[in-house]
Design a protein around this motif. Sequence first.
Motif, PDB file in Angstrom:
ATOM      1  N   SER A  55      41.864  37.627  41.572  1.00 32.80           N
ATOM      2  CA  SER A  55      41.689  36.947  42.861  1.00 32.80           C
ATOM      3  C   SER A  55      43.021  36.860  43.607  1.00 32.80           C
ATOM      4  O   SER A  55      43.080  37.082  44.825  1.00 32.80           O
ATOM      5  CB  SER A  55      41.115  35.543  42.654  1.00 32.80           C
ATOM      6  OG  SER A  55      39.847  35.611  42.030  1.00 32.80           O
ATOM      7  N   ASP A  56      44.097  36.557  42.869  1.00 35.98           N
ATOM      8  CA  ASP A  56      45.412  36.439  43.504  1.00 35.98           C
ATOM      9  C   ASP A  56      45.894  37.794  44.038  1.00 35.98           C
ATOM     10  O   ASP A  56      46.495  37.859  45.122  1.00 35.98           O
ATOM     11  CB  ASP A  56      46.425  35.882  42.512  1.00 35.98           C
ATOM     12  CG  ASP A  56      46.191  34.409  42.201  1.00 35.98           C
ATOM     13  OD1 ASP A  56      45.444  33.764  42.971  1.00 35.98           O
ATOM     14  OD2 ASP A  56      46.742  33.917  41.192  1.00 35.98           O
ATOM     15  N   ALA A 112      43.850  38.616  47.110  1.00 34.67           N
ATOM     16  CA  ALA A 112      44.259  37.736  48.203  1.00 34.67           C
ATOM     17  C   ALA A 112      45.622  38.156  48.760  1.00 34.67           C
ATOM     18  O   ALA A 112      45.850  38.115  49.973  1.00 34.67           O
ATOM     19  CB  ALA A 112      44.308  36.294  47.706  1.00 34.67           C
ATOM     20  N   MET A 113      46.531  38.553  47.869  1.00 38.93           N
ATOM     21  CA  MET A 113      47.846  38.991  48.320  1.00 38.93           C
ATOM     22  C   MET A 113      47.736  40.263  49.163  1.00 38.93           C
ATOM     23  O   MET A 113      48.410  40.395  50.196  1.00 38.93           O
ATOM     24  CB  MET A 113      48.759  39.224  47.120  1.00 38.93           C
ATOM     25  CG  MET A 113      50.184  39.597  47.494  1.00 38.93           C
ATOM     26  SD  MET A 113      51.334  39.576  46.076  1.00 38.93           S
ATOM     27  CE  MET A 113      50.619  40.846  45.051  1.00 38.93           C
ATOM     28  N   ASP A 150      45.113  41.181  50.921  1.00 42.11           N
ATOM     29  CA  ASP A 150      44.508  40.781  52.198  1.00 42.11           C
ATOM     30  C   ASP A 150      45.539  40.103  53.094  1.00 42.11           C
ATOM     31  O   ASP A 150      45.597  40.362  54.306  1.00 42.11           O
ATOM     32  CB  ASP A 150      43.332  39.841  51.949  1.00 42.11           C
ATOM     33  CG  ASP A 150      42.142  40.541  51.320  1.00 42.11           C
ATOM     34  OD1 ASP A 150      42.085  41.794  51.416  1.00 42.11           O
ATOM     35  OD2 ASP A 150      41.287  39.868  50.727  1.00 42.11           O
ATOM     36  N   ARG A 151      46.353  39.237  52.498  1.00 40.86           N
ATOM     37  CA  ARG A 151      47.392  38.549  53.271  1.00 40.86           C
ATOM     38  C   ARG A 151      48.409  39.541  53.832  1.00 40.86           C
ATOM     39  O   ARG A 151      48.973  39.340  54.907  1.00 40.86           O
ATOM     40  CB  ARG A 151      48.088  37.531  52.361  1.00 40.86           C
ATOM     41  CG  ARG A 151      49.068  36.620  53.076  1.00 40.86           C
ATOM     42  CD  ARG A 151      49.532  35.493  52.184  1.00 40.86           C
ATOM     43  NE  ARG A 151      50.433  35.914  51.132  1.00 40.86           N
ATOM     44  CZ  ARG A 151      50.126  35.966  49.853  1.00 40.86           C
ATOM     45  NH1 ARG A 151      48.912  35.626  49.447  1.00 40.86           N
ATOM     46  NH2 ARG A 151      51.012  36.354  48.939  1.00 40.86           N
ATOM     47  N   ASP A 152      48.600  40.610  53.105  1.00 47.35           N
ATOM     48  CA  ASP A 152      49.556  41.637  53.521  1.00 47.35           C
ATOM     49  C   ASP A 152      48.945  42.625  54.513  1.00 47.35           C
ATOM     50  O   ASP A 152      49.645  43.486  55.039  1.00 47.35           O
ATOM     51  CB  ASP A 152      50.048  42.388  52.279  1.00 47.35           C
ATOM     52  CG  ASP A 152      51.393  43.051  52.496  1.00 47.35           C
ATOM     53  OD1 ASP A 152      52.137  42.607  53.385  1.00 47.35           O
ATOM     54  OD2 ASP A 152      51.703  44.005  51.778  1.00 47.35           O
ATOM     55  N   GLY A 153      47.640  42.526  54.717  1.00 42.99           N
ATOM     56  CA  GLY A 153      46.982  43.460  55.634  1.00 42.99           C
ATOM     57  C   GLY A 153      46.803  44.846  55.059  1.00 42.99           C
ATOM     58  O   GLY A 153      46.760  45.834  55.796  1.00 42.99           O
ATOM     59  N   GLU A 193      52.301  40.015  39.846  1.00 45.24           N
ATOM     60  CA  GLU A 193      52.177  39.940  41.300  1.00 45.24           C
ATOM     61  C   GLU A 193      53.415  40.513  41.985  1.00 45.24           C
ATOM     62  O   GLU A 193      53.319  41.167  43.032  1.00 45.24           O
ATOM     63  CB  GLU A 193      51.957  38.492  41.726  1.00 45.24           C
ATOM     64  CG  GLU A 193      50.600  37.924  41.348  1.00 45.24           C
ATOM     65  CD  GLU A 193      50.399  36.506  41.850  1.00 45.24           C
ATOM     66  OE1 GLU A 193      50.883  36.213  42.956  1.00 45.24           O
ATOM     67  OE2 GLU A 193      49.790  35.700  41.136  1.00 45.24           O
ATOM     68  N   LYS A 212      51.828  49.327  52.865  1.00 46.14           N
ATOM     69  CA  LYS A 212      52.039  48.663  54.154  1.00 46.14           C
ATOM     70  C   LYS A 212      52.874  49.521  55.092  1.00 46.14           C
ATOM     71  O   LYS A 212      52.596  49.622  56.296  1.00 46.14           O
ATOM     72  CB  LYS A 212      52.724  47.318  53.917  1.00 46.14           C
ATOM     73  CG  LYS A 212      52.987  46.507  55.172  1.00 46.14           C
ATOM     74  CD  LYS A 212      51.732  45.880  55.709  1.00 46.14           C
ATOM     75  CE  LYS A 212      52.049  44.905  56.829  1.00 46.14           C
ATOM     76  NZ  LYS A 212      50.820  44.248  57.347  1.00 46.14           N
ATOM     77  N   LEU A 260      57.036  39.072  50.646  1.00 51.91           N
ATOM     78  CA  LEU A 260      55.623  38.745  50.440  1.00 51.91           C
ATOM     79  C   LEU A 260      55.451  37.613  49.428  1.00 51.91           C
ATOM     80  O   LEU A 260      54.613  36.731  49.610  1.00 51.91           O
ATOM     81  CB  LEU A 260      54.869  39.990  49.985  1.00 51.91           C
ATOM     82  CG  LEU A 260      53.359  39.865  49.790  1.00 51.91           C
ATOM     83  CD1 LEU A 260      52.673  39.436  51.085  1.00 51.91           C
ATOM     84  CD2 LEU A 260      52.772  41.196  49.310  1.00 51.91           C
ATOM     85  N   THR A 261      56.238  37.633  48.354  1.00 50.38           N
ATOM     86  CA  THR A 261      56.101  36.604  47.322  1.00 50.38           C
ATOM     87  C   THR A 261      57.018  35.415  47.566  1.00 50.38           C
ATOM     88  O   THR A 261      56.727  34.306  47.114  1.00 50.38           O
ATOM     89  CB  THR A 261      56.411  37.183  45.938  1.00 50.38           C
ATOM     90  OG1 THR A 261      57.778  37.643  45.906  1.00 50.38           O
ATOM     91  CG2 THR A 261      55.476  38.354  45.624  1.00 50.38           C
TER      92      THR A 261
END
Length: 418
Positions: free
Chosen positions: A215-216, A219-220, A222-225, A272, A283, A365-366
């Motif tokens: 999940s993490d 989600a990461m 998705d957050r990063d596009g 992660e 990206k 990112l992190t």
Amino acid sequence: MTPRWWAAVTLAALLAAVALIAALRVPWSGPPTPRADQIAALRELPADAVARGRAFHTALRPSTYAGMGFGLVVALVLGLTPLGAALVRLAGRPFNGHWLAEALLGGLLVVFAGELVGLPFAAWRQVVVRRYGLSTQGWGGWAVDLLKGYAIGAVLGALVLVVFYTVTHFAPRWWWAFAAAGAAGLTVLLTFVFPVLVEPVFNKFTPLEPGQLRSDLIAMADRDGVPVRDVLVADASRRTRAVNAYVSGLGPTRRIVVYDTLLRQAPPAEVESVVAHELGHAKDGDVVTGTLIGALGAAAGVCALYLLGSWAGLLRRAGVDSLAEPRAVALLLAVATVAGLVAAPLQNAVSRRIEARADRHALALTGDPVTFEAMQARLSQVNLSDPDPNPVEYALFASHPSTVRRMAAARVWARSSR
């Protein structure tokens, strides 16, 4: 205007396009990595792990350099003497010297001769890797993987040889144009099909079990596009103890791949951190950049080969009349081998810049430079890296920044973020 004139113009245009893409998409200004921070990071690494990594590379060095040297010598002997042409002629003799038989069977015979010479050095390297405990593979598994690689290479090689020499046979004046377009197209095609057709030949991929880590990671991303199709686990442990992760494919084939060894040896935060680095490549479109440069470079190489065909002395040494005839395949491979060795340091320099940018992306990112440093230390220790390699070897052969450089960059980033 003659075909040779058009080939020269096309070559110049392709090289200009490569230079433009590299100028626009490669980060030529890298992050600061003060030597003082590098030395401080080196001192914090376990001394026994550093010594073991350096001993490992010292043990690998003879087989690596000897393999490169013998491979180059064999390529030059086959390509710059009539021996290569004689092998091609021998392969085509049962078929009355038909050009297609010479192209396919002769070309594969020349390639196999080079692979056969390199086999003892590959086995030597495997002995060293097993002795240091990095490999978990027995000789049977190693041989199976080797045969799989040969089989894939034979299929791709046969396809390239048949198509190339069919074009040269039926379009003797303009073959370079068709072959250049084909080389570029094949480079792009392999970028899409490699993750779904070739990677599964060597590894079994299973979806990461539902849970907090999966999940993490999603989600990461998705957050990063960066949309990803799935998070997969590769059964790398059947071959190695090394840890790694990567983002593979483009568009609908893109997925996060994590080694099972990484999941076993690193805490979730470090996993992660590694995946964040790989998301940075997606990206910033590094796969697209590499594919474009590779495709244009392949096309430029074909044009250069065509122009090289006017060098009568080179053809005379190889015992052939033209680069377009199948008996010149050894000469083509010799030229490609030399060009690859000459271009490798520049390619590695570009790769190091791109990897450093992905490191910065992971830190941003992190927001966790401490975990980033811990992961780099773990990668160095588990993968038996030399954290601070010889500068000359680093410049020539390193595709990634050294461990101490990556840790130093994280420290600079941490200070600047504060």
